[in-house]
Scaffold this motif. Sequence first.
Motif, PDB file in Angstrom:
ATOM      1  N   ALA A  78       0.834  -1.204   0.000  1.00 39.95           N
ATOM      2  CA  ALA A  78       0.000   0.000   0.000  1.00 39.95           C
ATOM      3  C   ALA A  78       0.867   1.251   0.000  1.00 39.95           C
ATOM      4  CB  ALA A  78      -0.935   0.000   1.202  1.00 39.95           C
ATOM      5  N   SER A  79       1.953   1.236   0.764  1.00 42.09           N
ATOM      6  CA  SER A  79       2.874   2.383   0.789  1.00 42.09           C
ATOM      7  C   SER A  79       3.474   2.631  -0.587  1.00 42.09           C
ATOM      8  CB  SER A  79       3.996   2.150   1.803  1.00 42.09           C
ATOM      9  OG  SER A  79       3.469   2.002   3.092  1.00 42.09           O
ATOM     10  N   ALA A  80       3.853   1.564  -1.272  1.00 36.80           N
ATOM     11  CA  ALA A  80       4.416   1.704  -2.617  1.00 36.80           C
ATOM     12  C   ALA A  80       3.372   2.258  -3.581  1.00 36.80           C
ATOM     13  CB  ALA A  80       4.943   0.365  -3.120  1.00 36.80           C
ATOM     14  N   GLY A  81       2.131   1.803  -3.446  1.00 38.94           N
ATOM     15  CA  GLY A  81       1.060   2.300  -4.299  1.00 38.94           C
ATOM     16  C   GLY A  81       0.795   3.774  -4.078  1.00 38.94           C
ATOM     17  N   VAL A  82       0.783   4.192  -2.817  1.00 34.10           N
ATOM     18  CA  VAL A  82       0.573   5.614  -2.496  1.00 34.10           C
ATOM     19  C   VAL A  82       1.719   6.443  -3.047  1.00 34.10           C
ATOM     20  CG1 VAL A  82       0.496   7.278  -0.590  1.00 34.10           C
ATOM     21  CG2 VAL A  82      -0.882   5.194  -0.486  1.00 34.10           C
ATOM     22  N   LEU A  83       2.942   5.974  -2.875  1.00 35.59           N
ATOM     23  CA  LEU A  83       4.106   6.704  -3.378  1.00 35.59           C
ATOM     24  C   LEU A  83       4.077   6.800  -4.903  1.00 35.59           C
ATOM     25  CD1 LEU A  83       6.767   8.119  -2.712  1.00 35.59           C
ATOM     26  CD2 LEU A  83       7.882   5.892  -2.829  1.00 35.59           C
ATOM     27  N   GLY A  92       3.027  10.131  -9.592  1.00 35.26           N
ATOM     28  CA  GLY A  92       2.391   9.989 -10.889  1.00 35.26           C
ATOM     29  C   GLY A  92       3.055   8.987 -11.805  1.00 35.26           C
ATOM     30  N   ALA A  93       3.712   8.022 -11.224  1.00 39.30           N
ATOM     31  CA  ALA A  93       4.393   7.040 -12.075  1.00 39.30           C
ATOM     32  C   ALA A  93       4.357   5.676 -11.419  1.00 39.30           C
ATOM     33  CB  ALA A  93       5.844   7.443 -12.293  1.00 39.30           C
ATOM     34  N   THR A  94       4.292   4.696 -12.245  1.00 42.41           N
ATOM     35  CA  THR A  94       4.447   3.326 -11.789  1.00 42.41           C
ATOM     36  C   THR A  94       5.315   2.609 -12.814  1.00 42.41           C
ATOM     37  OG1 THR A  94       3.360   1.269 -11.175  1.00 42.41           O
ATOM     38  CG2 THR A  94       2.233   2.622 -12.812  1.00 42.41           C
ATOM     39  N   ASN A  95       6.280   1.927 -12.351  1.00 41.31           N
ATOM     40  CA  ASN A  95       7.194   1.237 -13.249  1.00 41.31           C
ATOM     41  C   ASN A  95       7.247  -0.224 -12.824  1.00 41.31           C
ATOM     42  OD1 ASN A  95       9.245   0.335 -14.888  1.00 41.31           O
ATOM     43  ND2 ASN A  95      10.454   2.198 -14.668  1.00 41.31           N
ATOM     44  N   ARG A  96       6.195  -0.952 -13.159  1.00 39.69           N
ATOM     45  CA  ARG A  96       6.095  -2.346 -12.730  1.00 39.69           C
ATOM     46  C   ARG A  96       7.237  -3.207 -13.236  1.00 39.69           C
ATOM     47  NH1 ARG A  96       0.692  -5.077 -12.361  1.00 39.69           N
ATOM     48  NH2 ARG A  96       1.851  -6.124 -10.747  1.00 39.69           N
ATOM     49  N   PRO A  97       7.695  -3.040 -14.482  1.00 41.30           N
ATOM     50  CA  PRO A  97       8.829  -3.870 -14.909  1.00 41.30           C
ATOM     51  C   PRO A  97      10.081  -3.626 -14.064  1.00 41.30           C
ATOM     52  CG  PRO A  97       7.726  -2.962 -16.827  1.00 41.30           C
ATOM     53  CD  PRO A  97       7.134  -2.297 -15.612  1.00 41.30           C
ATOM     54  N   SER A 108       6.435  -8.077  -2.714  1.00 42.37           N
ATOM     55  CA  SER A 108       5.073  -7.611  -2.436  1.00 42.37           C
ATOM     56  C   SER A 108       4.974  -6.104  -2.679  1.00 42.37           C
ATOM     57  CB  SER A 108       4.624  -7.983  -1.022  1.00 42.37           C
ATOM     58  OG  SER A 108       5.231  -7.178  -0.054  1.00 42.37           O
ATOM     59  N   LEU A 109       6.060  -5.394  -2.463  1.00 45.30           N
ATOM     60  CA  LEU A 109       6.123  -3.960  -2.748  1.00 45.30           C
ATOM     61  C   LEU A 109       5.854  -3.702  -4.229  1.00 45.30           C
ATOM     62  CD1 LEU A 109       8.225  -1.320  -1.339  1.00 45.30           C
ATOM     63  CD2 LEU A 109       9.054  -1.968  -3.580  1.00 45.30           C
ATOM     64  N   THR A 110       6.302  -4.594  -5.097  1.00 47.65           N
ATOM     65  CA  THR A 110       6.130  -4.401  -6.538  1.00 47.65           C
ATOM     66  C   THR A 110       4.671  -4.481  -6.960  1.00 47.65           C
ATOM     67  OG1 THR A 110       6.395  -6.732  -7.179  1.00 47.65           O
ATOM     68  CG2 THR A 110       8.407  -5.419  -6.970  1.00 47.65           C
ATOM     69  N   THR A 111       3.809  -5.051  -6.127  1.00 48.38           N
ATOM     70  CA  THR A 111       2.390  -5.139  -6.481  1.00 48.38           C
ATOM     71  C   THR A 111       1.698  -3.792  -6.348  1.00 48.38           C
ATOM     72  OG1 THR A 111       1.602  -5.692  -4.253  1.00 48.38           O
ATOM     73  CG2 THR A 111       2.317  -7.537  -5.668  1.00 48.38           C
ATOM     74  N   GLU A 112       2.211  -2.914  -5.505  1.00 45.72           N
ATOM     75  CA  GLU A 112       1.673  -1.570  -5.273  1.00 45.72           C
ATOM     76  C   GLU A 112       0.198  -1.602  -4.893  1.00 45.72           C
ATOM     77  OE1 GLU A 112       2.648   1.013  -8.551  1.00 45.72           O
ATOM     78  OE2 GLU A 112       4.761   0.474  -8.459  1.00 45.72           O
ATOM     79  N   ARG A 169      -3.000  -7.321  -2.942  1.00 46.54           N
ATOM     80  CA  ARG A 169      -2.061  -8.189  -3.653  1.00 46.54           C
ATOM     81  C   ARG A 169      -0.801  -8.429  -2.822  1.00 46.54           C
ATOM     82  NH1 ARG A 169      -1.770  -6.364  -9.955  1.00 46.54           N
ATOM     83  NH2 ARG A 169      -3.784  -7.196 -10.575  1.00 46.54           N
ATOM     84  N   GLY A 170      -0.337  -7.381  -2.143  1.00 48.85           N
ATOM     85  CA  GLY A 170       0.837  -7.535  -1.273  1.00 48.85           C
ATOM     86  C   GLY A 170       0.566  -8.528  -0.158  1.00 48.85           C
ATOM     87  N   ALA A 171      -0.625  -8.408   0.453  1.00 42.80           N
ATOM     88  CA  ALA A 171      -1.000  -9.344   1.517  1.00 42.80           C
ATOM     89  C   ALA A 171      -1.138 -10.760   0.968  1.00 42.80           C
ATOM     90  CB  ALA A 171      -2.299  -8.893   2.179  1.00 42.80           C
ATOM     91  N   LEU A 172      -1.745 -10.881  -0.206  1.00 40.05           N
ATOM     92  CA  LEU A 172      -1.926 -12.199  -0.818  1.00 40.05           C
ATOM     93  C   LEU A 172      -0.572 -12.840  -1.142  1.00 40.05           C
ATOM     94  CD1 LEU A 172      -4.076 -14.208  -1.799  1.00 40.05           C
ATOM     95  CD2 LEU A 172      -3.967 -13.082  -4.030  1.00 40.05           C
TER      96      LEU A 172
END
Length: 182
Positions: A24-29, A34-39, A115-119, A123-126
């Motif tokens: 959740a912290s990664a998702g908020v950040l 304004g960016a997400t770089n999942r790869p 789990s951080l990469t899930t943002e 999903r992180g908990a799962l």
Amino acid sequence: MAFNLTYNAGRISSYLLAGALVAASAGVLSSAVGATNRPLMALLGAAFLVAVGLYIAGWFPRFARIEAVGRPLWQYLEPLGRRLLPVHRLHQAYGFGLIWGWLPCGLVYSALVYSLTTEDAWRGALFMLFFGLGTMPMLFTVGVMASSAAARLRTPAVRRLAGLIIIVLAPVPLMLTHWGGP
């Protein structure tokens, strides 16, 4: 056996909470900037898994230094866990497992990095739930057969095999990201 299962349920519960908080912290950040770089995040997670595999196999002992990150929290929690000993009731076993799940551990930290990469908290908990369930057979066996199983599981050959398995599986998050998976 009931105490061992209850202890492990507590441990996995703490992993769920940690995974939700980190993701959740990664998702908020990511949203804030304004960016997400999942790869890139998946690559980071895979690199951590390779480092853990090398560490478990005995080829990267310096990875143990990462455990220093959690020591301040553990210094606070460990005395609380000690108060639950000796464990005579199931709620004590659950509480002890809940606290023990926060023990500084490079393997847990690497799972948290993934789990951080899930943002996403769910999903992180799962992910951490499945990580905890994956650790259950070994930790349950160690709990039941304490000294003899623990000694066998710590042999260099078993550690190398476990490390190699983790290294081989490390690219899976990258493949899932590339193919549009979670």
